[in-house]
Design an enzyme around this catalytic site. Structure first.
Site, mmCIF file in Angstrom:
data_model
loop_
_atom_site.group_PDB
_atom_site.id
_atom_site.type_symbol
_atom_site.label_atom_id
_atom_site.label_comp_id
_atom_site.label_asym_id
_atom_site.label_seq_id
_atom_site.Cartn_x
_atom_site.Cartn_y
_atom_site.Cartn_z
ATOM 1 C CG HIS A 1 15.970 -28.558 48.535
ATOM 2 N ND1 HIS A 1 15.813 -27.345 47.915
ATOM 3 C CD2 HIS A 1 17.298 -28.697 48.759
ATOM 4 C CE1 HIS A 1 16.991 -26.774 47.779
ATOM 5 N NE2 HIS A 1 17.910 -27.571 48.273
ATOM 6 C CE1 TYR A 2 9.598 -34.136 53.136
ATOM 7 C CE2 TYR A 2 10.759 -34.175 55.224
ATOM 8 C CZ TYR A 2 9.590 -34.273 54.506
ATOM 9 O OH TYR A 2 8.400 -34.501 55.140
ATOM 10 C CD1 TRP B 1 6.293 -21.170 41.248
ATOM 11 C CD2 TRP B 1 7.834 -22.002 39.853
ATOM 12 N NE1 TRP B 1 7.124 -21.999 41.972
ATOM 13 C CE2 TRP B 1 8.072 -22.522 41.153
ATOM 14 C CE3 TRP B 1 8.681 -22.387 38.823
ATOM 15 C CZ2 TRP B 1 9.124 -23.400 41.422
ATOM 16 C CZ3 TRP B 1 9.727 -23.257 39.104
ATOM 17 C CH2 TRP B 1 9.935 -23.756 40.379
ATOM 18 N N PRO C 1 10.956 -29.169 50.682
ATOM 19 C CG PRO C 1 9.466 -29.850 49.003
ATOM 20 C CD PRO C 1 9.950 -30.195 50.405
ATOM 21 C CG HIS D 1 11.404 -29.290 42.402
ATOM 22 N ND1 HIS D 1 10.299 -29.088 43.213
ATOM 23 C CD2 HIS D 1 12.446 -28.734 43.070
ATOM 24 C CE1 HIS D 1 10.656 -28.435 44.288
ATOM 25 N NE2 HIS D 1 11.957 -28.205 44.229
ATOM 26 C CB VAL D 2 15.530 -33.744 40.468
ATOM 27 C CG1 VAL D 2 16.970 -34.160 40.764
ATOM 28 C CG2 VAL D 2 14.567 -34.875 40.834
ATOM 29 C CG HIS D 3 17.294 -28.750 43.616
ATOM 30 N ND1 HIS D 3 17.101 -27.400 43.770
ATOM 31 C CD2 HIS D 3 16.252 -29.342 44.250
ATOM 32 C CE1 HIS D 3 15.999 -27.184 44.471
ATOM 33 N NE2 HIS D 3 15.465 -28.359 44.780
ATOM 34 C CD GLU E 1 11.015 -20.071 33.974
ATOM 35 O OE1 GLU E 1 12.151 -20.545 33.942
ATOM 36 O OE2 GLU E 1 10.356 -19.928 35.024
HETATM 37 N N1 GTA Z 1 13.115 -21.624 36.444
HETATM 38 O O1 GTA Z 1 9.759 -19.207 38.395
HETATM 39 C C1 GTA Z 1 10.724 -19.955 38.546
HETATM 40 C C2 GTA Z 1 11.191 -20.437 39.808
HETATM 41 N N2 GTA Z 1 10.772 -20.250 41.099
HETATM 42 C C3 GTA Z 1 9.658 -19.448 41.559
HETATM 43 C C4 GTA Z 1 11.571 -20.962 41.920
HETATM 44 N N3 GTA Z 1 12.478 -21.597 41.184
HETATM 45 C C5 GTA Z 1 12.274 -21.295 39.870
HETATM 46 N N4 GTA Z 1 12.931 -21.707 38.770
HETATM 47 C C6 GTA Z 1 12.500 -21.261 37.566
HETATM 48 N N5 GTA Z 1 11.410 -20.417 37.461
HETATM 49 O O2 GTA Z 1 15.872 -23.793 43.286
HETATM 50 C C7 GTA Z 1 13.497 -22.521 41.667
HETATM 51 C C8 GTA Z 1 14.164 -22.057 42.954
HETATM 52 C C9 GTA Z 1 14.577 -23.388 43.612
HETATM 53 C C10 GTA Z 1 13.583 -24.383 43.038
HETATM 54 C C11 GTA Z 1 12.607 -24.842 44.067
HETATM 55 O O3 GTA Z 1 12.868 -23.730 42.009
HETATM 56 O O4 GTA Z 1 15.263 -21.212 42.712
HETATM 57 P P1 GTA Z 1 12.684 -25.956 46.437
HETATM 58 O O5 GTA Z 1 11.224 -26.201 46.350
HETATM 59 O O6 GTA Z 1 13.512 -27.024 46.999
HETATM 60 O O7 GTA Z 1 12.787 -24.590 47.203
HETATM 61 O O8 GTA Z 1 13.273 -25.626 45.010
HETATM 62 P P2 GTA Z 1 13.991 -23.796 47.864
HETATM 63 O O9 GTA Z 1 15.284 -24.396 47.563
HETATM 64 O O10 GTA Z 1 13.663 -23.518 49.275
HETATM 65 O O11 GTA Z 1 13.832 -22.432 47.186
HETATM 66 P P3 GTA Z 1 14.885 -21.372 46.952
HETATM 67 O O12 GTA Z 1 14.140 -20.329 46.230
HETATM 68 O O13 GTA Z 1 16.076 -21.957 46.317
HETATM 69 O O14 GTA Z 1 15.274 -20.817 48.414
HETATM 70 C C12 GTA Z 1 16.302 -21.340 49.218
HETATM 71 C C13 GTA Z 1 17.167 -20.218 49.729
HETATM 72 O O15 GTA Z 1 18.050 -19.821 48.691
HETATM 73 C C14 GTA Z 1 16.394 -18.954 50.084
HETATM 74 O O16 GTA Z 1 15.841 -18.988 51.352
HETATM 75 C C15 GTA Z 1 17.460 -17.910 49.924
HETATM 76 O O17 GTA Z 1 18.262 -17.848 51.079
HETATM 77 C C16 GTA Z 1 18.285 -18.429 48.783
HETATM 78 N N6 GTA Z 1 17.885 -17.813 47.492
HETATM 79 C C17 GTA Z 1 16.676 -17.889 46.913
HETATM 80 N N7 GTA Z 1 16.639 -17.189 45.762
HETATM 81 C C18 GTA Z 1 17.864 -16.665 45.602
HETATM 82 C C19 GTA Z 1 18.443 -15.856 44.605
HETATM 83 N N8 GTA Z 1 17.745 -15.453 43.510
HETATM 84 N N9 GTA Z 1 19.721 -15.486 44.756
HETATM 85 C C20 GTA Z 1 20.431 -15.902 45.816
HETATM 86 N N10 GTA Z 1 19.937 -16.689 46.800
HETATM 87 C C21 GTA Z 1 18.676 -17.058 46.707
#
Ligand code: GTA
Length: 329
Positions: free
Chosen positions: A260-261, A167, A263, A269-271, A177
């Protein structure tokens, strides 16, 4: 006071864009549920629920594991916030059912028009076992990772087990996107793409969430960063903040900018989230402020190569088992 003024200021500019979205949602509804320019067939009508992975009444979310056309799937449903700019339509266009009245107090069930009552829905399909685990509500444990633990335990594990980065490559190559990109610096060394995170429905700035994805493809995480990456990190920090100020009228003082660490996805990537918004994963045990990362690398070029880092892992995370096997927990 300053906060309220900043919110008002931000809200007064952004709503133009947001209002357009509301109007589009209304028009979509009136046109039988078609998104602007894109047909939205109900791919979920055949979804068969296996079990609920987690739910939060407070956050109004539910994470469901099930099957979609015989493929494993995870569906996330999330009720979206009530927006100030839709209140007039909400009050005039809804029906009210009285539940009880007592003296000056009364409670009702308000049935809003469908376009003001959307549920943000995220579908992961086909979902791997790792996705199912990621979204399952579980107990967490804090792990202490020395530089040696990183090399001998974490690195081999993430090389074998990490989530696909497809993705991310699709975004960088404009295969997905592309129309959502807020800002791009195309430079191969210090460049990045800034776009809305898929957790943000972009309907209100209150829960603003963007991610900056770097063009360089060989930086996995915080652990790979050295002072060589300072120009890249400073560029993301400065241009990301400028782009958000220009597009959403939110100044740097209203933003939480962090990595995140560990991630979930090992491509740097940066949030960028709104400071007042408690985004999932913004707590101290997981989030590292980009401003701190820059300063740490300025004072020690190999800071993240040598430091012990702490992070939470969920009970059935394979990496946690590796730390246990190595006698580290
Ligand atoms: N634009 O296809 C994508 C995509 N994907 C697959 C992931 N991200 C995307 N963004 C776009 N298109 O913030 C985003 C994720 C995340 C970032 C990756 O990329 O939303 P990371 O590598 O540090 O991973 O960041 P992280 O933070 O663990 O991932 P994520 O998905 O945020 O999960 C953390 C927790 O947040 C989950 O365990 C869950 O509890 C919660 N969460 C996840 N998704 C959702 C949601 N849709 N709604 C509410 N809570 C959620």
């Amino acid at each position: 006071m300053a906060d309220v003024a900043a919110k008002r200021e931000a809200d007064s500019v952004v709503p133009d864009e947001l209002l357009q979205r509301v109007k589009r949602a209304k028009a979509d509804h009136e046109n039988g549920g078609e998104e602007a320019g894109e047909k939205s067939e109900n791919v979920l009508c055949g979804f068969k629920t296996s079990h609920v992975l987690g739910a939060s009444d407070r956050e109004k979310t539910i994470f469901i594991h099930g099957k979609l056309a015989d493929q494993e799937a995870v569906v996330i449903l999330e009720k979206t916030p009530i927006r100030e700019d839709t209140l007039t339509e909400l009050f005039s266009g809804s029906t009210l059912k009285l539940e009880m009245r007592n003296d000056i107090y009364s409670t009702y069930r308000l049935q809003a028009p469908p376009f003001l009552n959307e549920i943000k829905t995220t579908v992961v399909c086909p979902a791997t076992e790792k996705h199912v685990k990621k979204y399952k509500h579980q107990e967490s444990f804090l792990v202490e990772e020395t530089d040696e633990d990183y090399r001998s335990i974490t690195l081999p594990y993430i090389e074998m087990q990490r989530f696909s980065l497809q993705w991310i490559h699709n975004i960088l190559e404009k295969k997905a996107e592309a129309e959502r990109i807020v800002y791009e610096d195309p430079d191969p060394d210090v460049g990045f793409i800034l776009l809305p995170d898929f957790k943000w429905d972009q309907k209100q700035v209150d829960d603003l969430y963007l991610i900056a994805i770097v063009h360089q493809r060989d930086i996995r995480s915080l652990r790979d960063l050295t002072s060589e990456h300072l120009p890249l990190l400073k560029n993301i920090f400065q241009k990301g903040q400028e782009a958000i100020l220009e597009r959403y009228n939110l100044p740097a003082s209203k933003l939480r900018v962090y990595l995140h660490y560990q991630p979930s996805y090992y491509h740097l990537h940066v949030h960028f989230t709104k400071l007042d918004y408690e985004a999932p994963g913004c707590r101290v045990e997981r989030a590292h402020l980009l401003a701190d990362v820059i300063q740490n690398l300025q004072s020690d070029p190999k800071y993240y190569k040598s430091r012990t880092l702490y992070f939470p892992l969920r009970a059935d995370d394979g990496l946690l088992s590796k730390f246990k096997e190595a006698g580290k927990l």
